[in-house]
Design a protein around this motif. Sequence first.
Motif, short mmCIF file in Angstrom:
data_model
loop_
_atom_site.label_atom_id
_atom_site.label_comp_id
_atom_site.label_asym_id
_atom_site.label_seq_id
_atom_site.Cartn_x
_atom_site.Cartn_y
_atom_site.Cartn_z
N LEU A 1 87.77 34.19 -28.00
CA LEU A 1 87.22 34.20 -26.64
C LEU A 1 88.38 34.35 -25.67
CD1 LEU A 1 84.60 31.31 -26.98
CD2 LEU A 1 84.17 33.78 -27.03
N ARG A 2 88.37 35.46 -24.93
CA ARG A 2 89.48 35.79 -24.03
C ARG A 2 89.01 35.80 -22.58
NH1 ARG A 2 91.50 40.67 -27.45
NH2 ARG A 2 93.02 39.70 -28.84
N ILE A 3 89.93 35.49 -21.72
CA ILE A 3 89.69 35.59 -20.28
C ILE A 3 90.35 36.86 -19.75
CG2 ILE A 3 90.14 34.55 -18.02
CD1 ILE A 3 88.09 33.00 -19.61
N TYR A 4 89.54 37.70 -19.12
CA TYR A 4 90.03 38.88 -18.40
C TYR A 4 89.51 38.81 -16.97
CZ TYR A 4 91.41 41.27 -22.76
OH TYR A 4 92.01 41.62 -23.94
N ASN A 5 90.41 38.67 -16.02
CA ASN A 5 90.01 38.67 -14.61
C ASN A 5 88.90 37.66 -14.31
OD1 ASN A 5 91.86 40.83 -14.00
ND2 ASN A 5 90.38 42.23 -14.92
N GLY A 6 89.01 36.50 -14.92
CA GLY A 6 88.06 35.43 -14.66
C GLY A 6 86.81 35.44 -15.51
N ASN A 7 86.61 36.49 -16.31
CA ASN A 7 85.44 36.59 -17.18
C ASN A 7 85.83 36.33 -18.63
OD1 ASN A 7 83.88 37.37 -14.92
ND2 ASN A 7 84.43 39.52 -15.24
N MET A 8 84.95 35.70 -19.37
CA MET A 8 85.19 35.45 -20.79
C MET A 8 84.55 36.56 -21.62
SD MET A 8 84.11 32.14 -23.12
CE MET A 8 85.35 31.05 -22.39
N ARG A 9 85.32 37.09 -22.56
CA ARG A 9 84.84 38.16 -23.41
C ARG A 9 85.05 37.85 -24.88
NH1 ARG A 9 83.23 42.65 -20.89
NH2 ARG A 9 83.72 42.85 -18.67
N TYR A 10 84.22 38.46 -25.70
CA TYR A 10 84.36 38.41 -27.15
C TYR A 10 85.44 39.42 -27.52
CZ TYR A 10 82.93 39.23 -32.06
OH TYR A 10 82.90 39.39 -33.43
N TYR A 11 86.60 38.91 -27.94
CA TYR A 11 87.79 39.76 -28.09
C TYR A 11 88.01 40.49 -26.76
CZ TYR A 11 87.65 38.48 -33.01
OH TYR A 11 87.65 37.77 -34.18
N SER A 12 88.06 41.82 -26.78
CA SER A 12 88.22 42.56 -25.52
C SER A 12 86.94 43.28 -25.11
CB SER A 12 89.36 43.59 -25.67
OG SER A 12 90.57 42.97 -26.01
N GLY A 13 85.83 42.91 -25.77
CA GLY A 13 84.60 43.66 -25.57
C GLY A 13 83.49 42.93 -24.86
N ASP A 14 82.49 42.48 -25.60
CA ASP A 14 81.25 41.95 -25.01
C ASP A 14 81.51 40.81 -24.03
OD1 ASP A 14 79.87 43.72 -26.61
OD2 ASP A 14 79.36 42.23 -28.14
N LEU A 15 80.78 40.86 -22.92
CA LEU A 15 80.88 39.82 -21.91
C LEU A 15 80.15 38.56 -22.37
CD1 LEU A 15 81.77 39.12 -18.96
CD2 LEU A 15 79.49 39.89 -18.25
N VAL A 16 80.82 37.42 -22.29
CA VAL A 16 80.23 36.14 -22.67
C VAL A 16 79.83 35.34 -21.43
CG1 VAL A 16 80.65 33.94 -23.86
CG2 VAL A 16 81.54 36.09 -24.83
N ALA A 17 80.74 35.25 -20.45
CA ALA A 17 80.46 34.48 -19.23
C ALA A 17 81.32 35.03 -18.10
CB ALA A 17 80.73 32.99 -19.44
#
Length: 216
Positions: free
Chosen positions: A129-145
Amino acid sequence: MNHSCSYMQLLLSFFLVFFLGNSGADPTDGFTLVPLTDANIELQKPYDVPLEQRYSCEAGVHRMWVYADDKPHEPDSRTQPRTEIRIQGLDYSSGIWQFEGYGFVPNGTSGATVTQIHGAAMAATTIILRIYNGNMRYYSGDLVAENLYDKWFRLNLIHDVDGGVVRVFIDGEKKFQVNDKGRSDSMYFKCGVYAAPANISYYMESRWRDIKIYKK
């Protein structure tokens, strides 16, 4: 992890349960709490700097940070820089296991893994679970939150090994579900900051408190 940090974490846990309570179904319903001790908290950080230069623990809050040009956690490793808590001594290969923690990611941190399940049959990790620009993603893909910067959020990460499924809850709400990557003999939870292979900020930080492990 020092004893004052452990004590404060217990106090925070009591406060959350006694004063805040919950309504409706909770991700931890039906699970058994697995006690954690100092021995279960293993800290990984760039090998060439003292721990206190990348980690602190005050009032039960684990603060971890890393820089894009930091060294890996071991001299012979080719991985990206990290400062992470690895849940030690609770590796699993069957059953249903759950990580719970309250996370905080400051504005500006991007391209950083903040939670993961290490180990899988077909990959190095079951989920990242990664944070990109304030959003959490599954690896670098699907948006989680979305919109997680600068606020505490409750994360529950459930791995049903026998069912081959991973579920993610944010603040008690199911946000994401995905098939896992196969059973490994040794899988375990981690949280902190671990730089992604690309598109990372120079400075990365996350904070964690009230970390718990549950199982069925």
